[in-house]
Design an enzyme around this catalytic site. Structure first.
Site, PDB file in Angstrom:
ATOM      1  N   ARG A  39     -12.794  -5.638   6.510  1.00 50.33           N
ATOM      2  CA  ARG A  39     -14.222  -5.815   6.783  1.00 50.33           C
ATOM      3  C   ARG A  39     -14.709  -4.656   7.633  1.00 50.33           C
ATOM      4  O   ARG A  39     -14.203  -4.414   8.731  1.00 50.33           O
ATOM      5  CB  ARG A  39     -14.454  -7.146   7.502  1.00 50.33           C
ATOM      6  CG  ARG A  39     -15.909  -7.460   7.795  1.00 50.33           C
ATOM      7  CD  ARG A  39     -16.028  -8.882   8.355  1.00 50.33           C
ATOM      8  NE  ARG A  39     -17.407  -9.208   8.678  1.00 50.33           N
ATOM      9  CZ  ARG A  39     -17.969  -9.022   9.879  1.00 50.33           C
ATOM     10  NH1 ARG A  39     -17.242  -8.508  10.868  1.00 50.33           N
ATOM     11  NH2 ARG A  39     -19.213  -9.341  10.095  1.00 50.33           N
ATOM     12  N   SER A 108     -18.714 -16.215  -0.033  1.00 50.98           N
ATOM     13  CA  SER A 108     -19.119 -16.991   1.133  1.00 50.98           C
ATOM     14  C   SER A 108     -20.166 -18.033   0.755  1.00 50.98           C
ATOM     15  O   SER A 108     -21.077 -17.754  -0.032  1.00 50.98           O
ATOM     16  CB  SER A 108     -19.719 -16.068   2.203  1.00 50.98           C
ATOM     17  OG  SER A 108     -18.756 -15.179   2.712  1.00 50.98           O
ATOM     18  N   LYS A 137     -20.024 -11.908  13.953  1.00 50.88           N
ATOM     19  CA  LYS A 137     -21.114 -11.584  13.034  1.00 50.88           C
ATOM     20  C   LYS A 137     -22.444 -11.801  13.748  1.00 50.88           C
ATOM     21  O   LYS A 137     -22.612 -12.758  14.493  1.00 50.88           O
ATOM     22  CB  LYS A 137     -21.061 -12.467  11.771  1.00 50.88           C
ATOM     23  CG  LYS A 137     -19.925 -12.138  10.829  1.00 50.88           C
ATOM     24  CD  LYS A 137     -20.082 -12.863   9.509  1.00 50.88           C
ATOM     25  CE  LYS A 137     -21.227 -12.299   8.701  1.00 50.88           C
ATOM     26  NZ  LYS A 137     -21.346 -12.922   7.362  1.00 50.88           N
TER      27      LYS A 137
END
Length: 204
Positions: A39, A108, A137
């Site tokens: 990520r 997701s 996040k």
């Protein structure tokens, strides 16, 4: 494809770990990882590509699957094993056409309805979350809690289900008991001694 989710699904983070994706993968592999997601939100595409190529090579040498977060193009270019798609990314069906039948594609979701719809697409697993509050996040959706995991499992018992968001050693058992096949983790794995962190989590 024939694909089994691991109990712990580590996600790399350069900011938290202070390490390249490739070095994080090396340590995660040593700790027992079988599936890892890269990520990246700040590197240039070229720099992320170079790091991802090195990470994929490390994974391949150990038969560990490496997925790229969001970027189907970089997954193809780096010859990764697949991609994890967010709600605003390329549709899973389109990604499947580009990546092929052998690629691992996850997506997701943030509700029972989204999860049920996602499994009708060409995905290998569905992630539900955030289960708990998370600081990794900035644009998180409302917390679904373990009840959200249970609701998805009750609605579609056949979904290969990943729980994500704020999961750590203290609440891992709760998430698995709620029906998740796998727990995606960032901070609990990549902060500190990565290999030891993962070994301890896998032994729970």
């Amino acid at each position: 494809m024939n694909f089994t989710l691991p109990k712990i699904y580590p996600i790399t983070d350069r900011r938290l770990s202070g390490l390249s994706h490739a070095e994080q993968v090396r340590r995660l592999v040593a700790g027992g990882a079988t599936l890892i997601q890269l990520r990246e939100k700040s590197l240039s595409p070229r720099d992320f590509y170079d790091d991802a190529v090195a990470a994929v090579a490390i994974g391949r040498s150990a038969d560990v699957k490496i997925l790229i977060n969001d970027r189907v193009d970089l997954a193809i270019a780096a010859k990764a094993d697949g991609v994890h798609l967010g709600r605003d990314d390329m549709p899973a069906d389109a990604a499947r056409r580009l990546l092929g039948l052998d690629a691992i594609i996850g997506t997701s979701t943030h509700s029972v309805e989204q999860a049920a719809a996602a499994i009708e697409m060409s995905v290998d697993y569905v992630a539900i979350g955030p289960v708990f509050a998370t600081a990794t996040k900035d644009d998180t959706s409302p917390v679904v809690g373990p009840a959200g995991v249970r609701a998805v499992r009750a609605a579609r018992g056949d979904i290969p289900l990943v729980a994500i968001g704020g999961i750590d050693k203290g609440n891992l058992d709760t998430v698995i008991a709620a029906g998740a096949d796998s727990a995606a983790m960032i901070s609990a794995v990549v902060v500190g001694d990565i290999e030891q962190n993962l070994r301890q989590l896998l032994s729970k």
